[in-house]
Design a protein around this motif. Structure first.
Motif: not given
Length: 312
Positions: A150-155
């Protein structure tokens, strides 16, 4: 500064192989210590900058890893700095740019251009820029693998914007990556950032420079005149807050540069002249020129044509 006290994250000793946090620091305190570190630490920053200039990467890394505290602004972990030890996310994301000759100007450009950036400052080498970006706080009630994804989606959502800029480093997609202490008395910060909520996915390996297309067309006088009219009209339409319309115009100009209608240096000369003589933009010439330069170079990754002309 009151909102900064609501955000905090963990810090670690000046030994990069140590994965156990020492304690917690507020974002407010982090910003203060970055602007005014202890005098003994300033000498280390000078040595790191000298190592960068001399090309001694080994010495530079040794100085950072053995003398500077480091942080994990994106996550809380327990007991160790590992993905499977993530307890929750902080609502922060780190951007990193390395080996930039005009790092100070680029710092101002990023901060002015992206309102989701809470703080932008120079890296220990003085040739890089670090940014903390506000993103939604990720719900921790799920397995750590899903949290990281999920974090990497924003990244990768914001990485798609940052990819064209020289020096962009994709390593900060790792939410547990160490962020070393730095020193920048001109650190930029805002107390009311926007929230970056656009998601994305990794598109292969992110490159550090845009792919430039070589000119392959013979430009006619009429086409050159059309391009001049596009620039002139674009500046006439700028009447207030200048960065968004200037950025949009120069991204287009970069596309025409890539297709061979005009050399980059000539395009920059024309744009700089317009900025210097514009009733609104001349109030902030340095910042607007920086915006123009980066946008023209970023635009070269997407060639454009005039009058439906094809490059072959």
């Amino acid at each position: 500064m009151s909102k900064y006290t609501e955000i905090s994250f963990q810090y670690y000793p000046a030994r990069v192989n140590s994965n156990e946090p020492l304690g917690i620091i507020s974002l407010e305190r982090f910003l203060i210590s970055t602007k005014t570190p202890k005098n003994s630490t300033k000498a280390i920053f000078d040595q790191i900058a000298d190592a960068e200039l001399s090309g001694d990467k080994k010495l530079k890394d040794e100085l950072k890893q053995n003398h500077l505290f480091y942080f994990t602004p994106c996550v809380y972990v327990h007991p160790f700095r590992r993905y499977d030890c993530i307890k929750h996310f902080t609502g922060l994301l780190v951007l990193d740019f390395d080996h930039i000759d005009n790092a100070r100007d680029f710092k101002y450009f990023l901060f002015d251009e992206y309102k989701c950036i809470i703080t932008a400052y120079i890296s220990p080498s003085k040739r890089g820029v670090k940014c903390l970006v506000k993103i939604p706080v990720i719900n921790a009630n799920r397995p750590w693998e899903e949290l990281v994804a999920k974090f990497k989606e924003y990244y990768f959502g914001i990485a798609a914007e940052m990819e064209p800029y020289n020096g962009f480093c994709e390593s900060t997609q790792s939410s547990v990556l160490p962020l070393f202490q730095s020193y920048d008395p001109e650190l930029l910060s805002r107390n009311d950032p926007d929230t970056w909520a656009t998601k994305g996915t990794k598109r292969g390996n992110f490159s550090t420079t845009p792919t430039l297309c070589k000119p392959v067309i013979d430009v006619t006088y009429k086409e050159k005149e059309t391009l001049i009219k596009i620039i002139d009209r674009g500046f006439r339409n700028i009447t207030d807050y200048g960065h968004p319309p200037l950025r949009s115009l120069c991204l287009s100009i970069g596309g025409y540069v890539a297709s061979g209608y005009i050399p980059e240096h000539e395009a920059l000369q024309m744009i700089y002249y317009e900025i210097e003589n514009h009733s609104y933009l001349r109030k902030g010439i340095r910042g607007y020129k920086t915006t123009a330069q980066w946008a023209i170079r970023a635009g070269q990754s997407k060639p454009l044509t005039l009058n439906n002309r094809c490059n072959g």
